[in-house]
Design a protein around this motif. Structure first.
Motif, PDB file in Angstrom:
ATOM      1  N   LEU A   1       0.829  -1.208   0.000  1.00 12.36           N
ATOM      2  CA  LEU A   1       0.000   0.000   0.000  1.00 12.36           C
ATOM      3  C   LEU A   1       0.861   1.255   0.000  1.00 12.36           C
ATOM      4  CD1 LEU A   1      -2.971  -0.853   2.376  1.00 12.36           C
ATOM      5  CD2 LEU A   1      -3.040  -0.431  -0.089  1.00 12.36           C
ATOM      6  N   ALA A   2       1.928   1.218   0.758  1.00  8.27           N
ATOM      7  CA  ALA A   2       2.826   2.376   0.793  1.00  8.27           C
ATOM      8  C   ALA A   2       3.422   2.642  -0.593  1.00  8.27           C
ATOM      9  CB  ALA A   2       3.941   2.148   1.818  1.00  8.27           C
ATOM     10  N   ARG A   3       3.668   1.588  -1.345  1.00  6.67           N
ATOM     11  CA  ARG A   3       4.202   1.756  -2.701  1.00  6.67           C
ATOM     12  C   ARG A   3       3.129   2.214  -3.678  1.00  6.67           C
ATOM     13  NH1 ARG A   3       8.061  -2.164  -5.161  1.00  6.67           N
ATOM     14  NH2 ARG A   3       8.594  -0.214  -6.177  1.00  6.67           N
ATOM     15  N   LEU A   4       1.895   1.809  -3.448  1.00  6.86           N
ATOM     16  CA  LEU A   4       0.800   2.119  -4.362  1.00  6.86           C
ATOM     17  C   LEU A   4       0.203   3.515  -4.176  1.00  6.86           C
ATOM     18  CD1 LEU A   4      -1.015  -1.331  -4.287  1.00  6.86           C
ATOM     19  CD2 LEU A   4       0.104  -0.312  -6.275  1.00  6.86           C
ATOM     20  N   ILE A   5       0.263   4.010  -2.967  1.00 10.58           N
ATOM     21  CA  ILE A   5      -0.319   5.310  -2.679  1.00 10.58           C
ATOM     22  C   ILE A   5       0.615   6.406  -3.167  1.00 10.58           C
ATOM     23  CG2 ILE A   5      -1.062   6.888  -0.835  1.00 10.58           C
ATOM     24  CD1 ILE A   5      -1.814   4.330   0.771  1.00 10.58           C
ATOM     25  N   PRO A   6       0.132   7.270  -4.056  1.00  5.24           N
ATOM     26  CA  PRO A   6       0.993   8.348  -4.565  1.00  5.24           C
ATOM     27  C   PRO A   6       1.541   9.199  -3.416  1.00  5.24           C
ATOM     28  CG  PRO A   6      -1.037   8.222  -5.828  1.00  5.24           C
ATOM     29  CD  PRO A   6      -1.185   7.297  -4.655  1.00  5.24           C
TER      30      PRO A   6
END
Length: 139
Positions: A129-134
């Motif tokens: 999620l940390a990688r996916l969230i701009p």
């Protein structure tokens, strides 16, 4: 097929295999013990301790589905599976491992291992999620 897409399909297949196993256990109870097909408790406690663990392992899969598969589906939806591909197989391995340990035992060490495998899944989901969230800390 990307590793992310494969893991989504494999997670669904694993959940399906567990429910097929539940149905097999119930079918055997009907055929061997003459149980009426409409008398089974949903949690499997009326069949055996293993049937109960099997029902709980299956329930764990569908209860965790949105949390575990959600980031993978998000990555596919926004066309960025490369952000989840490296860790997706580990996520699946931890989920299947958790189910297998649950099926094998409810001893204290088994429960602790199950928790550790669930914690791995939570950590992997958080990282994804940390990688996916701009603007996330891992982008």
């Amino acid at each position: 097929m990307s590793p992310t897409a494969f893991v989504v399909a494999a997670y669904i297949a694993w959940t399906l295999m567990l429910i097929i196993a539940i149905e097999a256990v119930r079918t055997l109870a009907v055929l061997r013990q003459g149980r009426a097909a409409n008398t089974f408790l949903p949690d499997g406690t009326d069949i055996s301790p293993f049937a109960h663990r099997l029902s709980r392992a299956h329930a764990n899969c569908y209860e965790s589905f949105p949390l575990v598969v959600g980031p993978l589906l998000l990555a596919l939806a926004i066309d960025h599976p490369s952000l989840t591909d490296p860790l997706a197989p580990w996520l699946l391995a931890a989920r299947i491992g958790q189910s297998c340990v649950h099926l094998a035992s409810i001893s204290l060490p088994a429960v602790q291992l199950r928790f550790a495998l669930f914690a791995v899944q939570l950590g992997l989901v958080a990282w994804m999620l940390a990688r996916l969230i701009p603007g996330g800390f891992a982008s």
